[in-house]
Design a protein around this motif. Structure first.
Motif, short mmCIF file in Angstrom:
data_model
loop_
_atom_site.label_atom_id
_atom_site.label_comp_id
_atom_site.label_asym_id
_atom_site.label_seq_id
_atom_site.Cartn_x
_atom_site.Cartn_y
_atom_site.Cartn_z
N TRP A 142 32.68 34.31 44.83
CA TRP A 142 33.06 34.16 46.24
C TRP A 142 34.35 33.33 46.35
N LEU A 143 34.35 32.15 45.74
CA LEU A 143 35.52 31.28 45.81
C LEU A 143 36.72 31.89 45.07
N SER A 144 36.45 32.48 43.92
CA SER A 144 37.55 33.02 43.11
C SER A 144 38.25 34.18 43.80
N LEU A 145 37.49 35.07 44.40
CA LEU A 145 38.11 36.22 45.05
C LEU A 145 38.84 35.82 46.33
N CYS A 146 38.39 34.74 46.98
CA CYS A 146 39.09 34.27 48.18
C CYS A 146 40.39 33.53 47.81
N ALA A 147 40.51 33.10 46.56
CA ALA A 147 41.76 32.48 46.10
C ALA A 147 42.86 33.52 45.93
N MET A 148 42.51 34.81 45.97
CA MET A 148 43.46 35.92 45.88
C MET A 148 44.36 35.79 44.64
N PRO A 149 43.75 35.69 43.46
CA PRO A 149 44.55 35.49 42.24
C PRO A 149 45.30 36.76 41.84
N ASP A 150 46.40 36.56 41.13
CA ASP A 150 47.10 37.69 40.51
C ASP A 150 46.44 38.07 39.19
N VAL A 151 45.81 37.06 38.54
CA VAL A 151 45.12 37.29 37.27
C VAL A 151 43.72 36.68 37.37
N LEU A 152 42.71 37.49 37.09
CA LEU A 152 41.31 37.04 37.12
C LEU A 152 40.75 37.17 35.71
N ILE A 153 40.28 36.05 35.16
CA ILE A 153 39.77 36.00 33.78
C ILE A 153 38.27 35.76 33.85
N LEU A 154 37.49 36.63 33.23
CA LEU A 154 36.04 36.59 33.36
C LEU A 154 35.37 36.55 31.99
N ASP A 155 34.52 35.56 31.77
CA ASP A 155 33.79 35.43 30.51
C ASP A 155 32.29 35.61 30.80
#
Length: 303
Positions: A142-155
């Motif tokens: 929720w928080l990460s997608l609202c930050a509108m990142p150019d790069v999303l890293i998921l582990d």
């Protein structure tokens, strides 16, 4: 564009040095969803932390849009990393965490935050650490997608999410990739989920890539073939094929073969098989047989 060039990383454990990454070189194009696969201890998490700017490589270069990521706060404000174990400030509510993210990420989208609150149905005034593990991971997305990142890293991103929420999160990620050209790199042991959303995959083994390829190209280059012959199986046939695995069940032989399907068919049909079928092959099967090719112990999963 994400670029790793000749990256090496070593950790010192007392008198012994553990080489985690060895001369790793690869690129991820903008707007791609890249699946990072590998055995336990292959170096995947270390690679992701270097990409996120949490760790620094010993040698080589790591850049996003031709800028180094380590100690680059401006570039880091465009990157979000969700680790396998999510972290929140002790005693912070969802709303307090959202305000923190808003301060850190200049592209924070408050309208989206409200919309996702309705979608997820979580209480913004509740302390995050009082949520279940799965709900904490929902908050992280929720928080990460609202930050509108150019790069999303998921582990290991989908662990603990129920199927409905997992599907919603995947759709949100795919939407951002399609609409904003967001770049995603995802490491997961759930290869079926990687197969669902990734367009490119790399397999890391003992700190080095053993395979890196467009997913569609990878699937078109490895095939599961079922054959049977009227008499004995001709030995010369298998010498003519690039076999990853073969197994005989009664009169039927199941093979995992590398190469173009048309060329494989041409070779096999020279021996006049009474049965010749090309069966669907999953990313999980490709991974297992590629890993078997480098000596990694795998179980037989031909079905």
């Amino acid at each position: 564009m994400i670029s790793f060039s000749n990256v090496t990383k070593t950790f010192d454990a007392g008198k012994v040095s553990e080489h985690v990454l060895h001369d790793v070189t690869f690129e991820i194009r903008r707007g791609s969803i890249y699946g990072l696969l590998g055995s336990n201890g292959a170096g995947k998490t270390t690679l992701l932390k270097i990409l996120a700017g949490i760790l620094k490589q010993d040698s080589g270069t790591v850049s996003i849009d031709e800028q180094p990521i380590f100690e680059n706060p401006v570039l880091k404000s465009r990157v979000v990393f969700i680790p396998d174990v999510v972290f929140f400030f002790s005693q912070y509510t969802v709303l307090q965490m959202a305000k923190f993210y808003q301060d850190v990420y200049p592209n924070w989208n408050q309208e989206r935050f409200k919309a996702l609150q309705t979608l997820l149905g979580l209480d913004v005034n509740k302390k995050v650490q009082r949520f279940s593990k799965g709900m904490q991971r929902q908050v992280a997305f929720w928080l990460s997608l609202c930050a509108m990142p150019d790069v999303l890293i998921l582990d290991e991103p989908f662990d603990g999410l129920d199927p409905v929420i997992r599907n919603k999160v995947k759709n949100l990620i795919i939407q951002d990739v399609a609409e904003r050209d967001m770049t995603v790199i995802v490491s997961s042991h759930n290869l079926r989920e990687v197969e669902d959303i990734c367009d490119y995959v790399g397999i890391l083994h003992r700190g080095s890539f053993i395979l890196e390829k467009d997913l569609d190209d990878l699937k078109s280059d490895v095939h599961k073939v079922q054959v049977a012959f009227k008499n004995e199986v001709p030995e010369a046939l298998f010498a003519s094929l690039n076999l990853l695995h073969q197994e005989q069940r009664g009169s039927v032989v199941l093979c995992i073969v590398k190469g173009k399907e048309s060329e494989i068919e041409q070779v096999i049909k020279q021996y006049n098989p009474v049965i010749y079928d090309v069966l669907p092959l999953t990313l999980e099967e490709i991974f297992i047989y590629e890993m078997g090719g480098v000596g990694y112990a795998v179980e037989n999963i031909l079905v």
